[in-house]
Write an enzyme that holds these catalytic residues in place. Sequence first.
Site, PDB file in Angstrom:
ATOM      1  N   HIS A  59       0.825  -1.195   0.000  1.00  0.00           N
ATOM      2  CA  HIS A  59       0.000   0.000   0.000  1.00  0.00           C
ATOM      3  C   HIS A  59       0.868   1.259   0.000  1.00  0.00           C
ATOM      4  CE1 HIS A  59      -3.686  -2.275   1.842  1.00  0.00           C
ATOM      5  NE2 HIS A  59      -3.335  -2.721   0.655  1.00  0.00           N
ATOM      6  N   GLU A  61       1.004   3.883   2.019  1.00  0.00           N
ATOM      7  CA  GLU A  61       1.599   4.287   3.292  1.00  0.00           C
ATOM      8  C   GLU A  61       2.880   3.511   3.575  1.00  0.00           C
ATOM      9  OE1 GLU A  61      -2.954   4.105   3.953  1.00  0.00           O
ATOM     10  OE2 GLU A  61      -1.452   3.253   2.603  1.00  0.00           O
ATOM     11  N   CYS A  84      -5.622   1.370   5.914  1.00  0.00           N
ATOM     12  CA  CYS A  84      -6.236   0.104   6.313  1.00  0.00           C
ATOM     13  C   CYS A  84      -5.852  -0.247   7.740  1.00  0.00           C
ATOM     14  CB  CYS A  84      -5.843  -1.017   5.350  1.00  0.00           C
ATOM     15  SG  CYS A  84      -4.125  -1.537   5.458  1.00  0.00           S
ATOM     16  N   CYS A  93      -1.819  -0.972   7.624  1.00  0.00           N
ATOM     17  CA  CYS A  93      -0.965   0.216   7.531  1.00  0.00           C
ATOM     18  C   CYS A  93      -0.947   0.998   8.842  1.00  0.00           C
ATOM     19  CB  CYS A  93      -1.432   1.103   6.384  1.00  0.00           C
ATOM     20  SG  CYS A  93      -1.105   0.383   4.758  1.00  0.00           S
TER      21      CYS A  93
END
Length: 368
Positions: A59, A61, A84, A93
């Site tokens: 992801h 992040e 998330c 994350c």
Amino acid sequence: MSTKTDRFTKLDKKFMNIAIKLASAKHGLTGNNPAVGCIIVKDNQIISIGSTNENGRPHAERNAINSSIEDLENAKMYITLEPCSHYGKSPPCTNIIIKNKIKEVIYGIDDIDKKVNGKSRKILNKHNIIVKKNLLSKKIRELYKPYYKNRLKKLPYVTGKIAKTKNDLIYSDYFKKITNKETDKFTHYLRYKNDSILISSKTLNIDNPKLNCRLKGYERYSPIRVILDKDLDIDMKSYIFKNAKHFKTLIYFNSSDKQKIKFLKKNHLKLIKAKIDKYNRLDLKFILKNLYKKGCRNLLVEGGNILTNSFLKEKLIDRFYLIENKKNIKFKKNSVFFKDYFEKLSKFKFKTKLTNLSDKDKIILYKN
């Protein structure tokens, strides 16, 4: 850790706009996951950026944090979408944000995924992290319209496109192409941004298209080819038939010709028998649902007059590009005209003329 109404500065908006650009650049390339942009700032200076990887992981992040060469303690993070907070194929994350002692998180909108929706703020607040949301939310909701449709309706986001001359011709024996080199590049950009492309066998047999992305360096992003061929009339000499071994090609049909079915399957074409609608045509709604099940999230329809009209009539197109050549072109009896479009296009909520894309062709975007 936050007030009921979060307030933002001009600098906050500047950083979030950069995050939006990062997310937009990955649109159409992240599979089931939304394309997210992330900016990490310290002392009002950007120290790291990240976006969702192709196919959805890692992801944004995590990419931004792992890319930083600086200590992230007391840094501020800007994310287009709520981070998330659940375990899936990778840890949440929120865990890596907490671990790196980031002081403040600002994100655009809540994720509509029920496993995430509204939960991240509470988790981060428990670890004394300031959380603010709804920065540039209107702009970001527009960005995530395809993601919303995918998750809520279990359907691909559909983009339509057709080109016409000034005198409303779509096809004529007097010319092979309507668009110029500049708008050709735009067409290939759309192919790059969509994971699947759909045409009818009629268009295939007349034009013999390749349906691939030919932007230099982006050829590997060519979409999956989808052909609507009710009676299995595909031209065996066509480029698409000859290259089915190397490029995934789906054919939706409704024929009982067992010999032809066996022959096409043997030649690496994936055949799916589709339902028939009340007009004795292949059922477009069935096809869209089936394409979603097969992993299609963003579909480009490059059909001819009949197919495009059918999609518009059934209100199955979310975004439509009308490309108009500024010249009038001669035509014969077998020419095809731009019929009944304007009434259907007028039902879209927004109409925008796209500038700086071509000096010779006019491109108009219609969207809901």
